[in-house]
Design a protein around this motif. Structure first.
Motif, short mmCIF file in Angstrom:
data_model
loop_
_atom_site.label_atom_id
_atom_site.label_comp_id
_atom_site.label_asym_id
_atom_site.label_seq_id
_atom_site.Cartn_x
_atom_site.Cartn_y
_atom_site.Cartn_z
N LYS A 192 0.83 -1.20 0.00
CA LYS A 192 0.00 0.00 0.00
C LYS A 192 0.87 1.26 0.00
CE LYS A 192 -3.88 -2.13 2.49
NZ LYS A 192 -4.62 -2.18 3.78
N GLU A 193 1.95 1.23 0.78
CA GLU A 193 2.84 2.40 0.83
C GLU A 193 3.44 2.67 -0.54
OE1 GLU A 193 6.39 4.63 0.79
OE2 GLU A 193 6.42 2.45 0.53
N ALA A 194 3.86 1.62 -1.24
CA ALA A 194 4.44 1.79 -2.57
C ALA A 194 3.42 2.35 -3.54
CB ALA A 194 4.98 0.46 -3.08
N ALA A 195 2.17 1.90 -3.43
CA ALA A 195 1.12 2.40 -4.31
C ALA A 195 0.80 3.87 -4.04
CB ALA A 195 -0.14 1.55 -4.15
N ARG A 196 0.95 4.30 -2.78
CA ARG A 196 0.68 5.69 -2.44
C ARG A 196 1.81 6.63 -2.83
NH1 ARG A 196 -1.08 3.26 2.54
NH2 ARG A 196 0.90 3.85 3.50
N SER A 197 3.00 6.08 -3.05
CA SER A 197 4.18 6.90 -3.31
C SER A 197 4.25 7.26 -4.79
CB SER A 197 5.46 6.15 -2.90
OG SER A 197 5.44 5.86 -1.53
N ALA A 198 4.03 8.53 -5.10
CA ALA A 198 4.22 8.98 -6.48
C ALA A 198 5.70 8.92 -6.83
CB ALA A 198 3.70 10.40 -6.63
N ASP A 199 6.00 8.75 -8.11
CA ASP A 199 7.40 8.72 -8.51
C ASP A 199 8.04 10.09 -8.31
OD1 ASP A 199 9.73 7.68 -9.38
OD2 ASP A 199 9.09 7.24 -11.42
N THR A 200 9.34 10.11 -8.09
CA THR A 200 10.03 11.37 -7.86
C THR A 200 10.22 12.14 -9.16
OG1 THR A 200 12.17 10.25 -8.03
CG2 THR A 200 11.22 10.48 -5.84
N HIS A 201 10.28 13.46 -9.06
CA HIS A 201 10.39 14.32 -10.23
C HIS A 201 11.77 14.21 -10.88
CE1 HIS A 201 6.55 16.14 -9.44
NE2 HIS A 201 6.91 16.49 -8.23
N LEU A 202 11.79 14.41 -12.19
CA LEU A 202 13.04 14.52 -12.95
C LEU A 202 13.15 15.97 -13.40
CD1 LEU A 202 15.38 12.70 -13.98
CD2 LEU A 202 14.13 12.51 -16.14
N LEU A 203 14.06 16.71 -12.79
CA LEU A 203 14.20 18.14 -13.03
C LEU A 203 15.20 18.39 -14.15
CD1 LEU A 203 14.44 19.22 -9.27
CD2 LEU A 203 12.38 18.90 -10.66
N HIS A 204 14.92 19.37 -15.00
CA HIS A 204 15.75 19.64 -16.17
C HIS A 204 16.45 20.99 -16.03
CE1 HIS A 204 16.19 21.43 -20.33
NE2 HIS A 204 16.95 20.35 -20.41
N LEU A 205 17.73 21.03 -16.37
CA LEU A 205 18.50 22.27 -16.44
C LEU A 205 19.32 22.27 -17.73
CD1 LEU A 205 19.94 22.75 -12.82
CD2 LEU A 205 18.10 24.06 -13.89
N ALA A 206 19.49 23.46 -18.29
CA ALA A 206 20.37 23.64 -19.45
C ALA A 206 21.28 24.83 -19.14
CB ALA A 206 19.56 23.89 -20.71
N PHE A 207 22.53 24.76 -19.57
CA PHE A 207 23.51 25.80 -19.29
C PHE A 207 24.08 26.35 -20.60
CE2 PHE A 207 23.86 22.79 -15.63
CZ PHE A 207 23.29 23.61 -14.68
N ASP A 208 24.36 27.66 -20.61
CA ASP A 208 24.88 28.31 -21.80
C ASP A 208 26.17 27.67 -22.29
OD1 ASP A 208 22.77 30.08 -21.75
OD2 ASP A 208 23.89 31.68 -20.74
N GLY A 209 26.97 27.20 -21.36
CA GLY A 209 28.26 26.63 -21.74
C GLY A 209 28.18 25.27 -22.41
N PHE A 210 27.01 24.63 -22.35
CA PHE A 210 26.88 23.28 -22.90
C PHE A 210 25.70 23.20 -23.86
CE2 PHE A 210 28.84 22.73 -18.66
CZ PHE A 210 30.05 22.15 -19.06
N PRO A 211 25.78 23.89 -25.00
CA PRO A 211 24.67 23.81 -25.97
C PRO A 211 24.51 22.37 -26.49
CG PRO A 211 26.60 24.85 -26.95
CD PRO A 211 26.89 24.72 -25.48
#
Length: 366
Positions: free
Chosen positions: A25-44
Motif C-alpha cells: 500500500k505504501e508503494a502504491a501511495r508513493s508517487a514517482d520522484t520528479h526529474l528536473l531539467h537544467l540547461a547551461f549556456d556553456g553546454f549547448p
C-alpha cells in the motif's frame, strides 16, 4: 538450533502477510520522484536532468533501498513478529529504515558513527528509532552484528543492497529514469551518474542498462581517495580509502560487497570542497537544499559534459539528488563549520561559474 513449532510458523506467516500488505500500500501511495531539467549556456546541445530522490517521504534515495531491505528480510523469513531491527548507517538509510519500522510497528536501532550530522540523529529519534553511536566508524558493522547476535534482524544494507533490489524493473530507479526520459530530446541518456555508498544504486542502474540493451554509460562519482575508486582502477577489492571525506553516505573506507566494478564505465573523484560548493549552487539553481553527495554527482556531470563538448557531442546526462540539505544545516551549510574544517568554497564557486557559462572544467590551483 531450536526449531519453531509449526503453529507458531503459521502465525508468523499471517503477520508477514499483513506487513507485506502495508508495504504494498505504501508503494502504491508513493508517487514517482520528479526529474528536473537544467540547461547551461556553456553546454549547448547537452541537457542535464536531476532525479529528486529527496522528495521521498523519508527524505532520500534510501527510501527505495529501505523498502527493498524490509521486503527481502520478510520474504526470506529473516524478520519475524516482535523482532527488533538493526542496521549500520551514517544517516539517510537509517532515517528511511526508521520510517518503515514505524510504519510496520517494529523496534529499530541505527548503529551510527558518532560524527554523523546531529540533524540526522534527531531525525532517526523523531521517527521512534534508537541510535547506537560508535566512536570508531570502522566498528559500526561489528556493533550491528552484536545486536544481531542478541536476536535483532540485521537488515545489512552493505551486504544485501545489490541483491535486495529488483534490478530488472518494478519501478526501480533505473526503470523510472528511462521511463521519464522517453519523450525528451535525448531520450537515451549518454550518462547516468550516481555515488556509491552500499553500491546498491550503481548495481541496479548498471544491471538495468545492460538488461535493456541501452547505450547509456554509468559513471560513479566518488569523494577523492574513496575505496571504490581505487578498487575500480586496480580490480583489488581489499584496498582501503586513502583519504577521509566530509561527504556523508559515499566514499566508503573499504570496498563493500555490493560494489560491482564490472558494470561501471567510469569513476570520477571529486574534492570535498567542490562537492560542497556544488551543493550550494544546486540550492541557487533549483530552489531547494540538497546534501553533499548531490554536489559530488553534479561535479561529475559537469566534467562529463565538458568532455562531451570537447568531442563535439550532444546528448543528456542524468544524475540523482540524494537527500535533503536541511540535514546538513549545521555542517555543510554552516560557515563556521566549513572554517573549522578548512573548506574554502571561493575557488570552486569560480570553477563552477566558469563551467556552466563557458562549458570548460578547470580545477582551481592549490
Amino acid at each position: 538450533m531450536k526449531r519453531t513449532p509449526p503453529e507458531a510458523k503459521q502465525g508468523d506467516r499471517i503477520w508477514v502477510n499483513d506487513v507485506l500488505g502495508r508495504l504494498e500500500k505504501e508503494a502504491a501511495r508513493s508517487a514517482d520522484t520528479h526529474l528536473l531539467h537544467l540547461a547551461f549556456d556553456g553546454f549547448p546541445g547537452i541537457d542535464f536532468y536531476f532525479k529528486d530522490e529527496a522528495a521521498h517521504a523519508s527524505g532520500s534515495l534510501k527510501h527505495r533501498l529501505a523498502r527493498s531491505l524490509y521486503l527481502y528480510a520478510l520474504c526470506n523469513g529473516r524478520l519475524r513478529k516482535g523482532q527488533a531491527v538493526v542496521d549500520a548507517s551514517s544517516g539517510s538509510t537509517a532515517i528511511s529504515e526508521a520510517w518503515f519500522a514505524r510504519l510496520l510497528d517494529l523496534s529499530f536501532t541505527a548503529v551510527m558513527p558518532a560524527c554523523t550530522s546531529p540533524a540526522k540523529i534527531r531525525d532517526v529519534q523523531a521517527l521512534g528509532g534508537g541510535c547506537d553511536l560508535v566512536e570508531d566508524p570502522g566498528q559500526v558493522h561489528a556493533r550491528a552484528r552484536e545486536h544481531a547476535d542478541n536476536g535483532a534482524c540485521h537488515l545489512d544494507q552493505f551486504g544485501l543492497a545489490e541483491r535486495a533490489t529488483d534490478w530488472r524493473g518494478n519501478n526501480n530507479i533505473a526503470e523510472s529514469i528511462i521511463g521519464q526520459m522517453r519523450k525528451e530530446t535525448h531520450a537515451e541518456p549518454s550518462w547516468i551518474v550516481c555515488g556509491a555508498g552500499t553500491g546498491g544504486t550503481s548495481a541496479t542502474i548498471g544491471r538495468y542498462l545492460r538488461y535493456r540493451r541501452l547505450p547509456t554509460r554509468l559513471c560513479v562519482a566518488e569523494p577523492r581517495g574513496g575505496a571504490f575508486a581505487e578498487g575500480w582502477r586496480t580490480g583489488d577489492r581489499s584496498v582501503r580509502s586513502s583519504h577521509p571525506t566530509l561527504i556523508e553516505g559515499i566514499g566508503r573506507p573499504e570496498v563493500e560487497p555490493g560494489f560491482l566494478f564490472e558494470i561501471v564505465d567510469k569513476v570520477l573523484e571529486v574534492d570535498d570542497a567542490a562537492s560542497i560548493a556544488a551543493a550550494w549552487l544546486l540550492e541557487f539553481l533549483l530552489g531547494h537544499r540538497y546534501g553533499g553527495s548531490s554536489g559530488t554527482n553534479f561535479i561529475a556531470c559537469l566534467q562529463l559534459a565538458a568532455q562531451m563538448r570537447e568531442r563535439g557531442e550532444t546528448g543528456s546526462i542524468v544524475t540523482l539528488l540524494c537527500d535533503r540539505g536541511e540535514r546538513y544545516r549545521e555542517t555543510l551549510f554552516e560557515p563556521d563549520w566549513l572554517a573549522v574544517n578548512s573548506i574554502d568554497l571561493a575557488p570552486w564557486r569560480h570553477a563552477l561559474k566558469w563551467a556552466i557559462e563557458k562549458g570548460v572544467w578547470q580545477v582551481p590551483s592549490p
